[in-house]
Write a protein that holds these residues in place. Structure first.
Motif, mmCIF file in Angstrom:
data_model
loop_
_atom_site.group_PDB
_atom_site.id
_atom_site.type_symbol
_atom_site.label_atom_id
_atom_site.label_comp_id
_atom_site.label_asym_id
_atom_site.label_seq_id
_atom_site.Cartn_x
_atom_site.Cartn_y
_atom_site.Cartn_z
ATOM 1 N N SER A 1 1.896 7.779 0.715
ATOM 2 C CA SER A 1 0.670 8.152 0.006
ATOM 3 C C SER A 1 0.395 7.198 -1.145
ATOM 4 O O SER A 1 1.194 7.098 -2.085
ATOM 5 C CB SER A 1 0.794 9.582 -0.541
ATOM 6 O OG SER A 1 -0.256 9.859 -1.444
ATOM 7 N N SER B 1 -3.421 8.278 3.055
ATOM 8 C CA SER B 1 -2.053 8.105 3.538
ATOM 9 C C SER B 1 -1.982 6.835 4.376
ATOM 10 O O SER B 1 -2.981 6.431 4.984
ATOM 11 C CB SER B 1 -1.631 9.301 4.401
ATOM 12 O OG SER B 1 -1.698 10.503 3.664
ATOM 13 N N THR C 1 1.036 17.415 -2.214
ATOM 14 C CA THR C 1 2.134 16.522 -2.592
ATOM 15 C C THR C 1 1.743 15.662 -3.787
ATOM 16 O O THR C 1 2.596 15.286 -4.595
ATOM 17 C CB THR C 1 2.556 15.622 -1.416
ATOM 18 O OG1 THR C 1 1.399 15.006 -0.840
ATOM 19 C CG2 THR C 1 3.277 16.430 -0.344
ATOM 20 N N LEU D 1 7.908 11.994 0.178
ATOM 21 C CA LEU D 1 6.683 12.768 -0.001
ATOM 22 C C LEU D 1 5.632 12.223 0.956
ATOM 23 O O LEU D 1 5.325 11.026 0.928
ATOM 24 C CB LEU D 1 6.156 12.668 -1.434
ATOM 25 C CG LEU D 1 6.748 13.605 -2.488
ATOM 26 C CD1 LEU D 1 8.113 13.099 -2.922
ATOM 27 C CD2 LEU D 1 5.826 13.728 -3.682
ATOM 28 N N SER D 2 5.088 13.097 1.771
ATOM 29 C CA SER D 2 3.993 12.699 2.646
ATOM 30 C C SER D 2 2.700 12.674 1.855
ATOM 31 O O SER D 2 2.672 13.002 0.671
ATOM 32 C CB SER D 2 3.879 13.679 3.822
ATOM 33 O OG SER D 2 3.359 14.915 3.372
ATOM 34 N N THR E 1 7.308 7.222 0.015
ATOM 35 C CA THR E 1 6.049 7.905 0.312
ATOM 36 C C THR E 1 5.116 6.998 1.095
ATOM 37 O O THR E 1 5.180 5.771 0.985
ATOM 38 C CB THR E 1 5.363 8.368 -1.000
ATOM 39 O OG1 THR E 1 4.175 9.108 -0.678
ATOM 40 C CG2 THR E 1 4.995 7.188 -1.892
#
Length: 277
Positions: free
Chosen positions: A130, A167, A111, A105-106, A128
Motif C-alpha cells: 500500500s 495498492s 489498514t 499490511l495489505s 506493505t
C-alpha cells in the motif's frame, strides 16, 4: 414512544442494513416499531445508509443496493465511510503488534488507519503493498535524523501495478511477497462471508493477497461490519485460514454468532464483552 438511547447511531444503522439485506427491503414504520425510535430518526438513518451506497431509498422504506462483484471503489471514496468503526478497529488491532516483529499490511482504508497506530510500536519490520500505508510510516520519521527516530520501523514497499485502492499488485508484488515470511499479516478485505471467504473485485489483487496469506504465520483480518456478507469477484482465502477477525460494535448479534462458528478468534473493537478466541 420514547427514543431508544441504548443504541449508537452506527449500531442502529448496522441493524437496519442487516434487516434490509436479509428481507430484501423494509418499511419506515416497521423500523420505528422494531427499534423504538422516531420516524425522523429512521429517515435520517436511511439517508446516511443511502449516502454510503448500501441501500436505495424507495417510497415508504428502503431496498438493498446490489453492486456488481467487479465494482472496486477508489481509496478516497472508501476513506469517508465508517470512520469511527475503522478507528476502533485500528486501535484494537495495533495492540496485537509485538515490538521487533515482522508484519505485513495489505492495502485499504482500514489498514491505513491501523498504520497510524503502529508508528509508535518500536523496531517493526513492515512489508506493505500500500502506497498510503508506506507514506504513513515515512511521515512519522523525524526529519534530520539519519535512519529516522530510534526504534522507527523498517518499511519495505513492494513494486507492482497500482489499483484504485492505491495498492500495488501483479507479478512484481507477488514475487517479492512470496520470498518473505511474516509473523502477522494485517489484512483489509472488500468482503467476507462463510460461503466465499475473503474476496475482492480485483483479480490481480486477489493473487497478491493469496501470497500475503501464504507467507504469514498468523492472519488478522481488519474489517468493519459492512464487509460481512459482501462478496467480490474473486475469493483468495477461506475462513479457516484466518486467525482473528477484528471488527466493530456495529456487527449485529446474528452475524457475531455465525462468525464465531467459523473463526477461532473474533475481536469486536469497543465491545468490552468481546474477547479474542
Amino acid at each position: 414512544m420514547s427514543e431508544n438511547q441504548n443504541l449508537l447511531a452506527e449500531q442502529r444503522r448496522a441493524l437496519i442494513l442487516d434487516e434490509v439485506r436479509r428481507r430484501g427491503g423494509v418499511r419506515v414504520n416497521e423500523l420505528t416499531r422494531k427499534l423504538n425510535v422516531s420516524d425522523m430518526t429512521v429517515r435520517r438513518d436511511l439517508d446516511a445508509l443511502a449516502r454510503q451506497g448500501v441501500i436505495e431509498k424507495v417510497h415508504g422504506g428502503a431496498v438493498p443496493v446490489v453492486e456488481a462483484s467487479t465494482h472496486e471503489p477508489g481509496f478516497e471514496a472508501k476513506s469517508t465511510l465508517e470512520l469511527t468503526a475503522k478507528e476502533d478497529i485500528a486501535r484494537a488491532a495495533a495492540a496485537m503488534a509485538v515490538p521487533g516483529s515482522a508484519i505485513a499490511l495489505s492495502g485499504g482504508t482500514t489498514t491505513y488507519a491501523l498504520a497510524q497506530h503502529l508508528v509508535d510500536v518500536p523496531d517493526l519490520t513492515v512489508v506493505t503493498n500500500s502506497v498510503r500505508v508506506a507514506d504513513v510510516f515515512h511521515a512519522a520519521q523525524r526529519p534530520g535524523a539519519p535512519g529516522g527516530r530510534p526504534g522507527a520501523a523498517t518499511v519495505v514497499l513492494t513494486g507492482g501495478v497500482r489499483t484504485p485502492s492505491d495498492s500495488l499488485v501483479g507479478p512484481v508484488a507477488d514475487r517479492a511477497i512470496a520470498a518473505l515470511h511474516f509473523d502477522v499479516l494485517f489484512l483489509g478485505v472488500h468482503g467476507i462471508s462463510v460461503e466465499a471467504g475473503l474476496s475482492t473485485p480485483n483479480l490481480a489483487e486477489a493473487e497478491t493477497n493469496r501470497r500475503f496469506v501464504s507467507s504469514a504465520r498468523r492472519v488478522v483480518v481488519v474489517a468493519d461490519h459492512t464487509k460481512w456478507g459482501t462478496v467480490g469477484l474473486s475469493s483468495f482465502a477461506s475462513l479457516d485460514e484466518v486467525s482473528t477477525l477484528v471488527t466493530d460494535a456495529g456487527l449485529p448479534a446474528g452475524a457475531r454468532a455465525e462468525i464465531e462458528e467459523h473463526l477461532p478468534g473474533l475481536l469486536v473493537a469497543g465491545d468490552a464483552a468481546s474477547a479474542e478466541g
